[in-house]
Every structure is written in structure tokens, then in C-alpha cells.
Write an enzyme that holds these catalytic residues in place. Structure first.
Site, short mmCIF file in Angstrom:
data_model
loop_
_atom_site.label_atom_id
_atom_site.label_comp_id
_atom_site.label_asym_id
_atom_site.label_seq_id
_atom_site.Cartn_x
_atom_site.Cartn_y
_atom_site.Cartn_z
N GLU A 217 0.83 -1.21 0.00
CA GLU A 217 0.00 0.00 0.00
C GLU A 217 0.87 1.26 0.00
OE1 GLU A 217 -4.01 1.40 2.30
OE2 GLU A 217 -2.28 0.91 3.54
N ALA A 357 1.71 -0.51 11.15
CA ALA A 357 1.08 -1.79 10.86
C ALA A 357 0.43 -1.71 9.48
CB ALA A 357 0.03 -2.13 11.92
N MET A 358 0.13 -2.88 8.90
CA MET A 358 -0.53 -2.96 7.60
C MET A 358 -1.53 -4.09 7.61
SD MET A 358 -1.02 -1.82 4.62
CE MET A 358 -2.09 -2.54 3.36
N GLU A 359 -2.72 -3.82 7.04
CA GLU A 359 -3.88 -4.69 7.20
C GLU A 359 -4.02 -5.81 6.20
OE1 GLU A 359 -5.40 -1.08 4.71
OE2 GLU A 359 -4.03 -1.42 6.38
N ASN A 360 -2.96 -6.21 5.50
CA ASN A 360 -3.07 -7.25 4.48
C ASN A 360 -4.03 -8.35 4.90
OD1 ASN A 360 -0.67 -5.98 3.21
ND2 ASN A 360 0.39 -6.92 4.92
N HIS A 392 -7.58 -1.65 14.83
CA HIS A 392 -7.59 -0.88 13.58
C HIS A 392 -7.38 -1.81 12.38
CE1 HIS A 392 -6.83 2.89 11.24
NE2 HIS A 392 -6.18 2.03 10.47
N GLU A 393 -6.35 -2.65 12.46
CA GLU A 393 -6.06 -3.53 11.32
C GLU A 393 -7.14 -4.59 11.14
OE1 GLU A 393 -3.82 -2.23 9.63
OE2 GLU A 393 -3.09 -0.96 11.25
N GLU A 415 -9.86 4.17 6.11
CA GLU A 415 -9.10 4.57 7.29
C GLU A 415 -9.95 5.23 8.37
OE1 GLU A 415 -6.33 3.44 7.75
OE2 GLU A 415 -5.55 2.94 5.77
N TYR A 480 -7.75 9.98 8.59
CA TYR A 480 -7.91 9.10 9.75
C TYR A 480 -8.80 9.73 10.83
CZ TYR A 480 -4.08 6.05 8.14
OH TYR A 480 -3.29 5.17 7.43
#
Length: 968
Positions: A217, A357-360, A392-393, A415, A480
Site C-alpha cells: 500500500e 502496521a498494515m492490514e493485508n 484498527h487492522e 481509514e 484518519y
């Protein structure tokens, strides 16, 4: 993180159902054929993607490499969006990262891809996104719907946009399905290039190790494999990863097979194959190759695993994340009435990561600090951070992954909603955190400051305003925090039942699809229309568009002598002539003399509400109850006085969040020129009776901002003297509760937070008893660091003021301890504390140490600079150091983490000269497109501060002298 979900024509309900069924059947047929054919082309086990197909297509006469860039003639490749003529169905993708560098020290990967797509409109051009890849196109084949494969005339890179252009000798046929086969190579990023596919080197129990991971992303998938790299271009993915036998490979889906492959040198590699993903966007594809260990548990049929370096797993640092992930997932499933669609959930802690962090989908990636927690060093603050980031993720698994925005101009749908749930959901897992209550001030109050600048932006901007280089800046506070605040306001005026029902139908109807904000409005509207209790003054779309399509927010002013409410746009500095703006539809929750009243709506510039008229000298009215609305409030002078009198008499008659709001609104309205400074200062007089730290935190943040304006003046000391007078009772209150023993507070998390903040503030204000406590506890720790460990909840404060009260001996002891620690949490305590010294030469030494990554880890450099800037003695030292070493930071770190450092400087500089110097530095060192309105922001700030000093300096001085005399 999709096309409009609107129909351009009308058909009857029966016809619509028949068309839908037929289309679904055709789509399933195409998808199955494409997937089966592509799988057959990839083969299994040792087979490579170069095997001959079972059916013989018409191949290219040769292969074509997209390695050259041609002077571009006008064409569809000049547009920033992909044409809608081709739509991906499935990617058969193999990645083979090499963990040994080549001759020039570069780590590389190779890959192969079968990209199955459908032609939606005849075209003789294929466009795919690529970036920093060498791609060889080897074959184009027909899956269904055609008889002849077009020949490729040329393959080249577009000049303006990151496209690989394939020119064909004839057109692809509408509704036909094709497979494009290609092989590619690319570089694996290191250090500051942690996007696309990247490698991190770390140590674990003395061993040098490496991990390869991905960050796609917003637009980095194109640097890993050729693709249709737009959120709306959803497809399924069949992934396999080639890796060393002692490593494990992870991707979005569970592994279904591991086979052995031998390379040309006779070396054997594992090949891990994963099951097919749901239909999803390229930016949430994910890959990890590591030697990590994991802990796991099942939540229903969903296997949850938390991965980290082996020592962290052995120490139990992943246990907290594992224990909260399942309950958060379950709560979200129940709230949305939409099941989590995957059979596994992996959370991976990386030693370093460009994002928090990243929500993959199914493979969320975190920086260690935001996932791992050592129970032996328990800290409520750290648990709160981990819990909110996980929430959040996990929220993104629905908002972003299942239902995705059509284009980046609607990023807030991902977001903003995920941010809203990061504060709502943890409360059900950790009720003691009270995170939902803190949301209004952690995010909304911060957002108010940003959104009052002239250079702010609407929540939703026009699609054409977001080109490739403008996507990354969209990940900002507006997206956000304002997004979450607008959702929070909608949840309040819609009521929980209507809000929840609308969200649920939105997610159910648009699963695996893409949306714009009107789709959400429509489903909330349907939910409103399905009941009779809630009546709105206008359609949901009109109400919500008034908040998302214009920048800024309203200032609501109530005149209690007439009952008139007006609205105007709230600015950082009140303009001489109010600029035109659209009206907001404003929900007004209010109380009168402590009693909650029916909600009202302000629909225009002003309106008369007779019930809000004060009929006696005792009547007081408060708007925006519990701060559910995204707006500030002002009153006539008489109502301000009556509210202040009520606070002095009985503050508990006013909700806690509103007590904080009163102070925040009052002081910010002074800065903006809407309110006199004496009124704002008077809102603090009752604080000696206040025991809620939500209120005190807000008050101290606001006062700290004003102290920045007054630093280096004698008013600074006078203000701290006044604060010490009104804060001392609170410190004594909490010390009495714990008997002065910080070791007593073990299981009461809220008490820990309260004591921590009281100690932090009292020591900052110079309260003698607090400084003595810090020096005593720090000295005991120095005498025996094993037996006299300071409780984690006050460790920041005791370390900091123990060092500040001491000298070189105390500082060097902390530095030695910092160097001896391998964990993440302990480092953070000491990293901050070392910046608290009052000795300039020690602070200079600390700054110099930040240049050596063997002394201070690279990920902590930006934080170290911020901490020194917060020290009034260190501010000028840090500014000189940054200027002197900027090239080093750009080369070694890329400058990403240092934008916040410059922002911190701007916030703390008090003089016009300092701000001018900062502007000159930014213009001379940054590319124009990287400045992103920073200069305009600083100029506004400078104007506001000059105005503040001119108008209020002497008035604040007189008020403080009078009130210090009265409280003495």
C-alpha cells in the site's frame, strides 16, 4: 484503502433478477475456466512456468522485454487511471527472493506470473503497472471467447505513468478471456526502502538473521509483479513462494502444499503453495519469508497465529496480542453481522517497518513495538497501543479488504472507519482502558487544530485531484481522525441501532466490491427509512456531504439571551472578512441546568431556539453533550460565567468530556480571536477540584501550547507557578490514595495511569516532593537495578526526572543500561529519559550518538530528536544538529520519519525569527511536491503567534498576577 455501484438504466425487478443470475453464471464460468487454465499452466512441484501448454496457442514470434522507455506519443497511457477495457480475474504468481546479495551488494528476486483478464471493450493495447521491474512478456493465450491470439508488436515503458505498454497487431475481443504470461526480476529493498518487497537484517539471541516481507500500500505491488495496480481492479490470487528449507513462507491464505525444487546449481529449495484468495485488491497482497516462531489459538474455526523472532515468542511477548485478537474479531463479526471470510489470521511482528502496521488480508504486518508486549514489564499504555492498533487492522478486514474504496480520493472509507472501530472495540476487550471516552480528545481535538488551517483539505476530494504522486499524502490526519470523528458523530445522531443496521447492509451488499461514499449514505438512508422513531431534517446524503465535501468545521455560537444559534467556519485565525462556505447540518445535543434536552438541528446560518433562552441568572446551557459533534462551541459572556460558576460549585453536574471540551474550546477560541483570554483562563480556576485525568490531560495539553508561545519570557515561569498551585492538590490526592508507595499499585490499571500522569506533571512543574521521589527511586535503582526495578507505569517519569535532577553519573548509568538492552520496550523508556538531562553537553553527546546505528537503532532516531526538542534546553541544540546533519538523515533514513521532527520544531518555536529560519530550511532542502503546504502552515502559525503575543501578553500577565495573589 472501486467503479460506481450505480446503474445507468432502469429494468424491472424481475428482469433485474434474471439478468443478475445470468451474469453471475457467466462470471463464475469465466472465473473457473480462467483459474483452472492458469493453474494448469503453472503446474505443481518442480514444474516451472515455462512448460508447454496442453493446448497449442498461437505464440509470440519472440519474447519482449519492457526494459526501455520510449518517447511517448499521445495515447491512453497518458491517463493516470487504467482504462476499463481490461479487468483482471486471477493472478497465478510465483516469487523467489534471494537472501544472498549479488556482486554489487543488491538483494534480488525473480518471479513469474500468469495474469488472467477479461476484455470489457475492444482494444489493441494492454496496460499493466510496473515500477523498477525488468519484465519479459513470453506469451499471450486465449482462455475463452476467441479463436486467434493477437501478436505483440512492441513492449515498452510509458513516459508519464508507470505503465508497461503492450501494443498488439489486432484488437482483443469483447467478453473474451486471456492469459498473459511473463517473467520478471527486481531488487529487494533495504533500510529506508521498506516498500514493495524488502529485507530486514536483525539479531536474535546473538545470531545474525534476515526476514523478507512486503508493503504494497498504496502503489507498491507494481514493484513486485506486473499488475493492474488500482483498488478497483480486484482479482483472485494463487501464490507460491520459493525459499530456503529452513525458512517459512507466509501469504494471505493458508499453505496447502510444500514441494522441493532444485536450481541450476543443484541447490534444493522449498516451494510453498497457498490456496486461492478471495477477490481482492493488489495493495493487500502480502508475503513474508522468515525464521520466526509463533503462538496460536483458534477462535471458532479461525486459526490465529502471532509470529515474531524466536526469543520474543519464548519470552511470551506475543501472548497479549494473541489473547485480544480473537475477541476483537468476534466482536466485529457480531457488530457487522458479517463473518470474517478467511480460515486463518496471521499477525507478524517485524524488527523494523516503515508503517506502524498494515492490514493485508489474512497476513497483517506490524512493527514489533505495536504488537509485542512483555508481561514482566506490564504497562497499560503499551497494552492500549497494541490493542488499538490490532483493532484498527482487524477493522480493515471489513473496511478496505472486503469492501474497498473505488479510488484513493475515498480513502477515508477505509481509514476513517477503521480508526473509529480501533477506539470503539477495545473497550469491550479491555474495559478499564476507557479508550472510547478518550477518543474525542486523542483524535478530535488534534484534528480541530489541523482542520482550522487554510491549507486543510476536504475529507473527500475530486478523483482527478489524486494522481500517483498525490496518493501517499492522503494518509493524513484528515483521512484518519476527521474520518473517524464524522463516523462517530453519525453513530450518535443516527442512534446505534440505525447506524449498525446500515453498516451491516453496506458490508453485505458490497462484499468483494468497491464503493464511493454515496454507497454508505444510501445504506444508512435505507436503515433510517425502515423505522419511524428517528426523523432527520434532510436526507443522509445531504447531511453527510456537508461534512465530507468541504474542508474545515463549524464554530457554533449560542446567545442565551435570545436563544439564537449561529454557525460559521472556524479558522486558526479569525479572518477580517468571513469567507463564504456551505452550511453544515449540525446535530445539537444539549443540556440545561444539568438536564439532557431533546436534540435539535441547525440547518442554516442561524436559527432561533426559544427553549435555549436563559430565563434567570442561574440558568446555564451546554451544547455538544459528550462531544459527539465535530464542532467547537462558543457562548455569550453571561453563559460562560454561569458555566464557570457551576464548575466551581459542582463540576460533576457537567459530563467529564464536556469539562475537557469547555477548556479546549475556550483556549482554542482565544487563539483564533473569537473569545477573550480572561474567559479562557477562568475555565481553569476550578481545576484544583478536578480529579479526572481526561480533563487534566486536555487542560495541560492546551496550556503547554500556550506556554510554547510564551517560552523565553518571564510569563513562562509565572504560568508554571499558577499551574503548580492548582495541580498540587491532585498530586497529593493520588499520593494519599497509594500511601506514597508506587509499588503498591499492581492490579488497578486506571489508578496506574492516574498516578503516572500526576507524577509526570508534578515533576515537570517542579513540585519538590515529586522531584525528591524521582531522585530517591532512581538512586535505589542505580544501587541495584535487579532488585529495585521501578514499576513500569511510572518508569518514564522516574527515569526522566531522576536524570534531570542528577548529573553525568545518572546519565551515564542510563546510557549503559540502554546499550545493554535488546528488547523494544525497555529501550523506549531509556531512549526518552536520556533526553531529560539539563546539561547541554550531555544532550549534544546524545544527539551525536544518534548518527551511529550501532549505538542507537535507526528506527529510534526520529523519536530521539523529538524527545530532545521537547526539552527546553535541547530545542536549539537539536535544531542546529538537524541542519548540520540533514544530508545524513536523507541518505540513511530517507527523511520520512523527520517530517514530524520539523513539525515538532514549528510547534515549539516561539519567535518569528525561528519560524522564518525553519521556512528557509524547508524551501532549500525539500522538493516542492514534498512540502505539502508545510510553508503555508508555518506562515499561518507565525501570524497567529505574533497576533497572540501582541493582543494577550499583558492581559495574561495581569490575570496571573491577580489570581496568584488571590490563591496565595
Amino acid at each position: 484503502m472501486g467503479p460506481k455501484c450505480k446503474s445507468g438504466f432502469y429494468v424491472s425487478k424481475i428482469a433485474a433478477v434474471l439478468v443478475t443470475v445470468l451474469f453471475a453464471a457467466l462470471l463464475i464460468s469465466f472465473t473457473v475456466l480462467a483459474a483452472l487454465y492458469a493453474i494448469s499452466r503453472m503446474g505443481h512441484g518442480n514444474a516451472t512456468m515455462h512448460e508447454e501448454p496442453t493446448q497449442v496457442p498461437i505464440p509470440f514470434s519472440s519474447t519482449f522485454a519492457a526494459t526501455t522507455q520510449k518517447p511517448s506519443r499521445p495515447g491512453i497511457w497518458d491517463h493516470y487511471r487504467l482504462p476499463q477495457t481490461l479487468v483482471p480475474i486471477n493472478y497465478q504468481l510465483e516469487l523467489w527472493p534471494r537472501l544472498d546479495p549479488d556482486y554489487d551488494g543488491t538483494y534480488r528476486f525473480t518471479g513469474e506470473a500468469n495474469i488472467t483478464f477479461q476484455c470489457k471493450g475492444e482494444t489493441d493495447i494492454i496496460l499493466l503497472h510496473i515500477s523498477h521491474l525488468n519484465v519479459t512478456v513470453s506469451q499471450l493465450e486465449i482462455v475463452s471467447g476467441g479463436t486467434e491470439v493477437p501478436l505483440v508488436l512492441d513492449v515498452w515503458k510509458a513516459e508519464v505513468n508507470p505503465y508497461m505498454v503492450l501494443e498488439l497487431n489486432t484488437t482483443l475481443k469483447k467478453d473474451s478471456v486471456y492469459v498473459l504470461r511473463c517473467v520478471f526480476t527486481g531488487a529487494i529493498g533495504e533500510k529506508r526502502h521498506m516498500y514493495g518487497l524488502f529485507i530486514i537484517h536483525y539479531t536474535d539471541e546473538g545470531q545474525n538473521m534476515s526476514v523478507v516481507a512486503s508493503q504494497m500500500e498504496p502503489t507498491y505491488a507494481r514493484s513486485v509483479f506486473p499488475c493492474f495496480d488500482e483498488p478497483a481492479m480486484k482479482a483472485t490470487f494463487d501464490v507460491r513462494i520459493v525459499h530456503l528449507y529452513n525458512y517459512v513462507a507466509l501469504s494471505n491464505m493458508p499453505a496447502v502444499d510444500v514441494t522441493i525444487r532444485e536450481d541450476e546449481n543443484g541447490h534444493k529449495w522449498n516451494v510453498t503453495t497457498f490456496s486461492t484468495t478471495p477477490k481482492m485488491s493488489t495493495y493487500i497482497t502480502a508475503f513474508v519469508v522468515c525464521e520466526f516462531d509463533y503462538v496460536s489459538k483458534f477462535e471458532g474455526s479461525n486459526e490465529i497465529r502471532v509470529w515474531a523472532r524466536k526469543s520474543s515468542i519464548e519470552n511470551g511477548e506475543a501472548d497479549y496480542a494473541l489473547n485480544v485478537t480473537g475477541p476483537i474479531l468476534t466482536h466485529l463479526e457480531h457488530f457487522f453481522n458479517v463473518s470474517y471470510p478467511l480460515s486463518k489470521t496471521d499477525l507478524v511482528a517485524l524488527p523494523d517497518f516503515i508503517a506502524n502496521a498494515m492490514e493485508n488480508w489474512g497476513l497483517m504486518i506490524y512493527r514489533e513495538d505495536y504488537l509485542l508486549h512483555n508481561q514482566m514489564k506490564d504497562s497499560l499504555d503499551q497494552r492500549a497501543v497494541i490493542c488499538t492498533v490490532i483493532a484498527h487492522e482487524l477493522g480493515h478486514q471489513w473496511f478496505g479488504n472486503l469492501v474497498t474504496m473505488n479510488w484513493w480520493n475515498h480513502l477515508w472509507l477505509n481509514e476513517g472507519l477503521a480508526t473509529f472501530f480501533e477506539y470503539l472495540v477495545p473497550h469491550y476487550v479491555e474495559p478499564q482502558m476507557k479508550l472510547n471516552e478518550l477518543h474525542a480528545f486523542a483524535d478530535m481535538q488534534e484534528m480541530f487544530s489541523t482542520d482550522s488551517f487554510l491549507m486543510s483539505q476536504p475529507l473527500t476530494v475530486k478523483e482527478e485531484e489524486i494522481r500517483s504522486h498525490q496518493i501517499l499524502p492522503m494518509f493524513n490526519l484528515v483521512t484518519y481522525n476527521k474520518g473517524a470523528s464524522i463516523v462517530r458523530m453519525a453513530a450518535s445522531f443516527l442512534t446505534k441501532k440505525v447506524f449498525q443496521k446500515g453498516l451491516s447492509s453496506y458490508l453485505q451488499n458490497f462484499s468483494y466490491m468497491t464503493v464511493e461514499q454515496d454507497n454508505l449514505w444510501n445504506h444508512w438512508q435505507k436503515s433510517v427509512d425502515s423505522q419511524n422513531e428517528l426523523q432527520l431534517p434532510a436526507p443522509v446524503k445531504d447531511i453527510m456531504d456537508s461534512w465530507t465535501l468541504q474542508m474545515g468545521y463549524p464554530l457554533i455560537t449560542l446567545n442565551t439571551s435570545s436563544g439564537t444559534i449561529t454557525q460559521e467556519k472556524c479558522f486558526l485565525t479569525k479572518p477580517d472578512n468571513q469567507t463564504s462556505h456551505g452550511n453544515w447540518f449540525v446535530p445539537i445535543n444539549w443540556i440545561k441546568n444539568g438536564s439532557v434536552q431533546p436534540m435539535k438541528w441547525l440547518e442554516g446560518n442561524n436559527s432561533l431556539f426559544p427553549e435555549m433562552q436563559a430565563t434567570s441568572d442561574q440558568d446555564w446551557i451546554l451544547l455538544n453533550v459528550n462531544v459527539s459533534g465535530y464542532y467547537r462551541v462558543n457562548y455569550d459572556h453571561s453563559n460562560w460565567e454561569r458555566v464557570q460558576n457551576q464548575l466551581m460549585k459542582d463540576p460533576n453536574a457537567i459530563p467529564v468530556k464536556n469539562r475537557a471540551q469547555i477548556i479546549d474550546d475556550a483556549f482554542k477560541l482565544v487563539l483564533s480571536g473569537y473569545l477573550d483570554v480572561e474567559t479562557a483562563l477562568s475555565t481553569t480556576k476550578y481545576l484544583s477540584k478536578e480529579t479526572e485525568f481526561m480533563v487534566w490531560s486536555t487542560a495541560l495539553d492546551i496550556i503547554d501550547l500556550h506556554l510554547n508561545f510564551l517560552s523565553n519570557t518571564h510569563l513562562y515561569g509565572l504560568f508554571k507557578q499558577y499551574l503548580l498551585r492548582i495541580f498540587s492538590p491532585l498530586y497529593k490526592y493520588y499520593m494519599d490514595l497509594i500511601g506514597g508507595d508506587v509499588y503498591k499499585v499492581k492490579d488497578d490499571a486506571f489508578m496506574q495511569v492516574s498516578v503516572h500522569r500526576s507524577v509526570k506533571t508534578a515533576c515537570w512543574l517542579g513540585l519538590k516532593e515529586c522531584l525528591q521521589l524521582a531522585a530517591s527511586l532512581y538512586g535505589r535503582w542505580m544501587s541495584n537495578s535487579t532488585e529495585n526495578k521501578i514499576p513500569s507505569y511510572v518508569r518514564y517519569d522516574i527515569y526522566c526526572y531522576g536524570i534531570a535532577s542528577g548529573g553525568v553519573k545518572e546519565w551515564e548509568f542510563a546510557w549503559e543500561m540502554f546499550q545493554s538492552q535488546n528488547g523494544t520496550e525497555q529501550d523506549q523508556y531509556l531512549l526518552f529519559a536520556l533526553s531529560c538531562s539539563r546539561e547541554p553537553w550531555l544532550l549534544n553527546r546524545y544527539l551525536q550518538y544518534s548518527l551511529d546505528s550501532s549505538l542507537v537503532q535507526r528506527r529510534y532516531t526520529g523519536s530521539l530528536l523529538n524527545y530532545v526538542i521537547e526539552n527546553d534546553i535541547g530545542q536549539s541544540l537539536a535544531w542546529g544538529f538537524i541542519q548540520e546533519n540533514w544530508k545524513h538523515f536523507q541518505t540513511e533514513h530517507g527523511g520520512h520519519q523527520f517530517t514530524s521532527v520539523l513539525g515538532d520544531l514549528a510547534e515549539r518555536f516561539s519567535s518569528e525569527f525561528q519560524l522564518d529560519q525553519l521556512v528557509k530550511f524547508i524551501t532549500s532542502t525539500m522538493d516542492e511536491h514534498k512540502q505539502h503546504g508545510a510553508i503555508e502552515h508555518i506562515e499561518e502559525m507565525k501570524k497567529s503567534r505574533i497576533c497572540f503575543k501582541t493582543k494577550y501578553y499583558s492581559r495574561i500577565y495581569n490575570w496571573l498576577k491577580e489570581n496568584l495573589r488571590n490563591t496565595g
